[in-house]
Scaffold this motif. Structure first.
Motif, PDB file in Angstrom:
ATOM      1  N   PRO A  24      22.811  13.769 -14.620  1.00 59.90           N
ATOM      2  CA  PRO A  24      23.835  14.360 -15.490  1.00 59.90           C
ATOM      3  C   PRO A  24      24.041  15.839 -15.160  1.00 59.90           C
ATOM      4  O   PRO A  24      23.081  16.584 -14.959  1.00 59.90           O
ATOM      5  N   GLY A  25      25.293  16.240 -15.026  1.00 57.93           N
ATOM      6  CA  GLY A  25      25.616  17.626 -14.728  1.00 57.93           C
ATOM      7  C   GLY A  25      25.570  17.977 -13.251  1.00 57.93           C
ATOM      8  O   GLY A  25      25.844  19.105 -12.872  1.00 57.93           O
ATOM      9  N   ALA A  26      25.214  17.028 -12.396  1.00 60.16           N
ATOM     10  CA  ALA A  26      25.135  17.269 -10.953  1.00 60.16           C
ATOM     11  C   ALA A  26      26.210  16.453 -10.250  1.00 60.16           C
ATOM     12  O   ALA A  26      26.778  15.517 -10.818  1.00 60.16           O
ATOM     13  N   ASP A  27      26.513  16.828  -9.016  1.00 58.20           N
ATOM     14  CA  ASP A  27      27.487  16.075  -8.236  1.00 58.20           C
ATOM     15  C   ASP A  27      26.958  14.679  -7.934  1.00 58.20           C
ATOM     16  O   ASP A  27      25.759  14.478  -7.733  1.00 58.20           O
TER      17      ASP A  27
END
Length: 144
Positions: A24-27
């Motif tokens: 979550p929150g990462a590419d």
């Protein structure tokens, strides 16, 4: 089943669809040969009943009938002198063959041990221990 509604291609291209994963929150990272899906085979406990006991005289114990494609572990403990050899049979124990590796003896022990000795891929195969004891008592366990 036939349909009276024809299928119409909306455009002269095929949209790219691919699997990806990430935190979550990462590419997202696309799945490919360099980035395989981060999964592993989750297996339950082996159902094969262990072969276990203690012996103070020479003889043969078994059979142990393993599940396929799981390591077979041998544990030997106690204060004993002698030899324990792992034997394999594909005919219900009529013929017992010692384990070898590159033509050399394998699965032959003269002291306590705790290690994998085989992994079986032939259905119906069974394993035995040949005990040649000079003194003491050996506690053995063959399990998966």
């Amino acid at each position: 089943m036939s349909s009276s509604i024809p299928i119409d291609v909306p455009a002269p291209f095929v949209p790219a669809v691919g699997l990806s994963f990430g935190q979550p929150g990462a590419d997202a990272v696309f799945v490919d040969a360099a980035n395989p899906m981060p999964v592993r085979l989750a297996r339950g406990r082996a159902a094969a009943s262990p072969l276990a006991g203690t012996a103070s005289t020479s003889g043969r114990v078994g059979p142990f009938v393993p599940e396929l494609d799981r390591p077979i572990h041998l544990t030997l403990s106690g204060n004993w002198s002698g030899r324990v050899r792992v034997l394999r049979s594909v005919d219900g124990g009529t013929t017992l063959d010692p384990l070898t590796l590159a033509g050399e003896p394998w699965g032959l022990f003269t002291t306590n041990a705790n290690e994998p000795v085989a992994e079986e891929s032939v259905s119906g195969t069974s394993y035995y221990l040949e005990l040649s004891l000079f003194s003491g008592a050996v506690t053995y366990r063959v399990a998966q």
